[in-house]
Design an enzyme around this catalytic site. Structure first.
Site, PDB file in Angstrom:
ATOM      1  N   CYS A   1      -9.691  -3.344  -2.708  1.00  0.00           N
ATOM      2  CA  CYS A   1      -8.372  -3.161  -3.310  1.00  0.00           C
ATOM      3  C   CYS A   1      -7.359  -2.931  -2.194  1.00  0.00           C
ATOM      4  CB  CYS A   1      -8.440  -1.946  -4.253  1.00  0.00           C
ATOM      5  SG  CYS A   1      -6.892  -1.435  -5.013  1.00  0.00           S
TER       6      CYS A   1
ATOM      7  N   HIS B   1       1.680   4.223  -2.889  1.00  0.00           N
ATOM      8  CA  HIS B   1       1.615   5.683  -2.759  1.00  0.00           C
ATOM      9  C   HIS B   1       2.878   6.341  -3.308  1.00  0.00           C
ATOM     10  CE1 HIS B   1      -2.172   5.952  -0.849  1.00  0.00           C
ATOM     11  NE2 HIS B   1      -1.810   5.630   0.371  1.00  0.00           N
TER      12      HIS B   1
ATOM     13  N   CYS C   1      -7.323  -3.410  -7.753  1.00  0.00           N
ATOM     14  CA  CYS C   1      -8.573  -3.350  -8.498  1.00  0.00           C
ATOM     15  C   CYS C   1      -8.275  -3.161  -9.993  1.00  0.00           C
ATOM     16  CB  CYS C   1      -9.431  -2.204  -7.979  1.00  0.00           C
ATOM     17  SG  CYS C   1      -8.788  -0.567  -8.403  1.00  0.00           S
TER      18      CYS C   1
ATOM     19  N   HIS D   1      -5.551   6.629  -2.853  1.00  0.00           N
ATOM     20  CA  HIS D   1      -6.447   5.645  -2.260  1.00  0.00           C
ATOM     21  C   HIS D   1      -7.536   5.222  -3.239  1.00  0.00           C
ATOM     22  CE1 HIS D   1      -5.373   6.771   2.111  1.00  0.00           C
ATOM     23  NE2 HIS D   1      -4.874   5.587   1.824  1.00  0.00           N
ATOM     24  N   CYS D   2      -7.877   3.955  -3.201  1.00  0.00           N
ATOM     25  CA  CYS D   2      -8.981   3.441  -4.007  1.00  0.00           C
ATOM     26  C   CYS D   2     -10.278   3.596  -3.220  1.00  0.00           C
ATOM     27  CB  CYS D   2      -8.752   1.980  -4.354  1.00  0.00           C
ATOM     28  SG  CYS D   2     -10.001   1.308  -5.474  1.00  0.00           S
TER      29      CYS D   2
ATOM     30  N   HIS E   1       0.831  -1.205   0.000  1.00  0.00           N
ATOM     31  CA  HIS E   1       0.000   0.000   0.000  1.00  0.00           C
ATOM     32  C   HIS E   1       0.867   1.257   0.000  1.00  0.00           C
ATOM     33  CE1 HIS E   1      -3.742   2.240   1.292  1.00  0.00           C
ATOM     34  NE2 HIS E   1      -2.792   3.094   1.679  1.00  0.00           N
ATOM     35  N   GLU E   2       1.817   1.311   0.899  1.00  0.00           N
ATOM     36  CA  GLU E   2       2.634   2.522   1.003  1.00  0.00           C
ATOM     37  C   GLU E   2       3.554   2.690  -0.203  1.00  0.00           C
ATOM     38  OE1 GLU E   2       2.999   5.258   2.503  1.00  0.00           O
ATOM     39  OE2 GLU E   2       1.421   4.994   3.950  1.00  0.00           O
TER      40      GLU E   2
END
Length: 303
Positions: free
Chosen positions: A241, A229, A260, A235-236, A225-226
């Site tokens: 996702c 970024h 996603c 963000h989704c 996730h990070e």
């Protein structure tokens, strides 16, 4: 203006609990997108939506309920000044940040599993982002970022110091710590990823659990996730996702370790690669780790 995204799970400094996963603050522009590379790739083909799940209305306590965000389309992403892979920036780096000698940041069961978790982060990031990942020798966490009265490290200060050491060929340079992190106005954060400097720092401290499979899954979701970024993916807010925001570890646990249809195409536009081959690499790892997402990936490959 360059921005810094913080993957944060926070509790307000008052008695009122507040969840916050992403915050935006000005980031020092240490590094700019590669100016030697001006040719942009073509948009990748659509990913079939069948099999992916759209999000319903947010519920009280959810990230989207507390912090409404606009979706980032593929076209918006490709038209913006994103941090992307190019012939001059080819590698992801993981920098383990050691605590002071004698300081125990994880409980014994997680501390024993931590070296293996770090190794699996490396192999998973290679499969997920489709590029080499270098695990650097450990270095001490910057002690000047330690705030004694909080017994925590300032995540922004750690990220700023890492940003000064980003290798020239790095797409992302991420620090990994077992220490607890905070950011101004927040009791603690899981991590910070800076779009402007290609650097970030992530903490395993708040991911601890006696379930070591879940500990690994949480760690991989955090680093994916990070790092997403740092690749300029927002963000989704439309699909289930890995790039969804989360107000808590329990909300994060409900999210999948996959992209996603929209964010997958963003990543493919950025780094290239063959979609089916990527799914095959991830399937092998998900089977090895015992993750439930393995069945979803296998079904995806059969479509």
């Amino acid at each position: 203006m360059r921005k810094k995204l913080a993957l944060a799970l926070a509790v307000g400094l008052s008695a009122l609990a507040l969840g916050l996963l992403t915050r935006f603050v000005a980031a020092k522009p240490y590094l700019r997108p590669c100016r030697l590379c001006v040719d942009l790739p073509a948009l990748p083909p659509p990913e079939p939506e069948e099999g992916h799940e759209k999000l319903g209305p947010p519920k009280p306590g959810d990230w989207r309920f507390s912090y409404p965000e606009e979706p980032q389309t593929l076209e918006q992403y490709a038209a913006s000044d994103v941090n992307r892979r190019c012939p001059h920036r080819t590698t992801l780096y993981i920098q383990v940040l050691d605590s002071r000698p004698g300081r125990l940041a994880l409980k014994p069961v997680c501390a024993a599993a931590y070296p293996k978790v770090v190794e699996r982060m490396k192999e998973y990031l290679e499969a997920f982002f489709g590029m080499p990942v270098v695990l650097l020798p450990p270095v001490p966490i910057p002690e000047e970022a330690f705030v004694e009265e909080r017994d925590q490290y300032d995540a922004d200060a750690v990220t700023d110091r890492l940003a000064l050491k980003v290798p020239a060929d790095a797409v992302a340079y991420v620090g990994l710590t077992t220490e607890d992190l905070f950011a101004p106005g927040l009791n603690y954060v899981f991590g910070v990823g800076s779009l402007g400097s290609r650097a970030g720092v992530y903490s395993m401290r708040r991911l601890q659990t006696d379930d070591l499979r879940l500990f690994l899954e949480r760690a991989l979701k955090l680093v994916v996730h990070e790092t997403g970024h740092i690749f300029s993916i927002h963000h989704c807010v439309t699909w289930r996702c890995v790039m969804q925001g989360a107000n808590s570890a329990s909300e994060q646990d409900q999210q999948p370790l996959r992209l996603c249809p929209v964010d997958l195409r963003k990543l493919e536009w950025n780094v290239g690669g063959d979609r089916a081959a990527r799914y095959e690499r991830l399937l092998r790892l998900h089977r090895d780790y015992g993750f439930a997402d393995a069945d979803w990936i296998e079904a995806r490959l059969k479509r």
